[in-house]
Design a protein around this motif. Structure first.
Motif, mmCIF file in Angstrom:
data_model
loop_
_atom_site.group_PDB
_atom_site.id
_atom_site.type_symbol
_atom_site.label_atom_id
_atom_site.label_comp_id
_atom_site.label_asym_id
_atom_site.label_seq_id
_atom_site.Cartn_x
_atom_site.Cartn_y
_atom_site.Cartn_z
ATOM 1 N N GLN A 170 0.850 -1.198 0.000
ATOM 2 C CA GLN A 170 0.000 0.000 0.000
ATOM 3 C C GLN A 170 0.882 1.244 0.000
ATOM 4 N N SER A 171 0.371 2.327 -0.555
ATOM 5 C CA SER A 171 1.161 3.568 -0.645
ATOM 6 C C SER A 171 1.542 4.113 0.728
ATOM 7 N N GLU A 172 0.715 3.827 1.749
ATOM 8 C CA GLU A 172 1.025 4.356 3.098
ATOM 9 C C GLU A 172 1.985 3.474 3.890
#
Length: 143
Positions: A43-45
């Protein structure tokens, strides 16, 4: 086509000593006494993502947590609380390619040796069935 997870994210997180945002495994696809296949959708986070790429440290942490998941699930099956484990040593990790955000990686853990709380494992990480990393780790359970 995505493989169906044997255990989903919430259950996996309960079996790992690491907690959010440091969890690098979100699925368990298969389990036996001597092996496990884990998964992670990046995930990007994720704290190990930089410029849409997953860093080497994240990949190594994913491999280590896959081993921890095997131990955690072993103890879960016996209805016992898993002791905390530590990486005793890492031997020859080879990283051929780094995954990117939204990629789903899988790691196949094979137990080579287990004695007195020390486990030697071989780990192969793939992305779309292509091997992107491999190595051996020795993990130690806290007494």
């Amino acid at each position: 086509m995505e493989t169906m997870a044997l255990l989903e994210k919430d259950m996996v997180q309960n079996l790992l000593p690491q907690k959010f945002p440091f969890v690098m495994v979100d699925a368990m696809h298969s389990y036996s006494e001597t092996s496990l296949v884990s998964g992670l959708k990046i995930q990007s986070e994720n704290i190990f993502v930089s410029n849409s790429g997953f860093l080497e440290a994240g990949l190594i942490e994913h491999m280590a947590q896959s081993v921890a998941l095997h131990t955690g699930y072993q103890f879960f099956l016996k209805n016992e609380t898993a002791p905390t484990g530590y990486i005793g040593s890492i031997k020859e990790i080879e990283i051929k390619k780094l995954p990117k955000v939204n990629d789903t990686i899988e790691s196949a853990v094979t137990i080579l040796q287990e004695f007195a709380g020390i486990t030697l494992v071989n780990i192969v990480t793939t992305l779309n069935n292509e091997e992107i990393a491999n190595g051996q780790m020795k993990t130690v359970l806290a007494k």
